[in-house]
Write a protein that holds these residues in place. Structure first.
Motif, mmCIF file in Angstrom:
data_model
loop_
_atom_site.group_PDB
_atom_site.id
_atom_site.type_symbol
_atom_site.label_atom_id
_atom_site.label_comp_id
_atom_site.label_asym_id
_atom_site.label_seq_id
_atom_site.Cartn_x
_atom_site.Cartn_y
_atom_site.Cartn_z
ATOM 1 N N GLU A 61 87.007 22.251 38.667
ATOM 2 C CA GLU A 61 87.500 20.796 38.705
ATOM 3 C C GLU A 61 88.799 20.594 39.521
ATOM 4 O O GLU A 61 88.922 19.546 40.231
ATOM 5 N N ARG A 63 90.127 22.579 41.528
ATOM 6 C CA ARG A 63 90.025 23.064 42.851
ATOM 7 C C ARG A 63 89.528 21.779 43.618
ATOM 8 O O ARG A 63 90.085 21.503 44.966
ATOM 9 N N LEU A 64 88.395 21.197 43.089
ATOM 10 C CA LEU A 64 87.922 20.014 43.806
ATOM 11 C C LEU A 64 88.849 19.086 43.931
ATOM 12 O O LEU A 64 89.086 18.201 45.047
ATOM 13 N N GLN A 65 89.746 18.634 43.022
ATOM 14 C CA GLN A 65 90.746 17.671 43.031
ATOM 15 C C GLN A 65 91.884 18.059 43.830
ATOM 16 O O GLN A 65 92.481 17.145 44.711
ATOM 17 N N ALA A 66 92.212 19.191 44.019
ATOM 18 C CA ALA A 66 93.156 19.584 45.061
ATOM 19 C C ALA A 66 92.669 19.540 46.419
ATOM 20 O O ALA A 66 93.309 18.913 47.178
ATOM 21 N N ARG A 67 91.587 19.745 46.656
ATOM 22 C CA ARG A 67 90.880 19.450 48.146
ATOM 23 C C ARG A 67 90.871 17.972 48.550
ATOM 24 O O ARG A 67 91.141 17.510 49.475
ATOM 25 N N ALA A 68 90.462 17.170 47.384
ATOM 26 C CA ALA A 68 90.457 15.789 47.590
ATOM 27 C C ALA A 68 91.907 15.243 47.825
ATOM 28 O O ALA A 68 92.171 14.393 48.923
ATOM 29 N N ALA A 70 94.258 16.927 49.128
ATOM 30 C CA ALA A 70 94.762 17.546 50.468
ATOM 31 C C ALA A 70 94.066 16.343 51.573
ATOM 32 O O ALA A 70 94.696 16.143 52.686
ATOM 33 N N ARG A 71 92.810 16.122 51.347
ATOM 34 C CA ARG A 71 92.097 15.411 52.232
ATOM 35 C C ARG A 71 92.698 13.992 52.301
ATOM 36 O O ARG A 71 92.975 13.251 53.490
ATOM 37 N N GLU A 72 93.354 13.394 51.327
ATOM 38 C CA GLU A 72 94.008 12.145 51.152
ATOM 39 C C GLU A 72 95.389 12.129 51.900
ATOM 40 O O GLU A 72 95.661 11.307 52.588
#
Length: 118
Positions: A61, A63-68, A70-72
């Motif tokens: 979770e 890692r998913l938040q970190a990717r989101a 970064a996308r933001e």
């Protein structure tokens, strides 16, 4: 040999201690466990498995938040860049102070328009 002497008692105590240590280290542990102890061990292992699974899910979770995030961040940078391109020029426009400057501006504008093909 006198069995009542201190030496005989010491030798007997050491023999009993060695036998106890031998059994505690070499006899399989599962054979000594009672059903309640085995149940306790199983429940502890299940708890550790549950904790590991929760930790793994929490890491996923994160890692998913970190990717989101970064996308933001990339999206925000694009928006800032686009806003910078679309914003009006900060340098003030030149004011035509005289009729001559005004006519020169019109003529040069017309020449640019003709040169660009419009």
């Amino acid at each position: 040999m006198n069995l009542e002497s201190n030496a005989a008692k010491t030798i007997a105590a050491l023999a009993v201690l060695n036998i106890g240590l031998f059994f505690s280290h070499h006899v399989p542990v599962k054979a000594i466990y009672t059903p309640t102890v085995q149940a306790s061990v199983v429940s502890q292992r299940a708890e550790m498995c549950k904790v590991r699974t929760e930790a793994r899910l929490a890491a996923m979770e994160a890692r998913l938040q970190a990717r989101a995030a970064a996308r933001e961040m990339v999206r925000a940078r694009r928006q800032v860049k686009q806003a910078t391109v679309m914003a009006p020029n900060a340098t003030p426009t030149k004011c035509n102070m005289s009729v001559t400057d005004y006519v020169r501006g019109i003529v040069s504008s017309g020449m640019r328009t003709l040169a660009s093909g419009i």
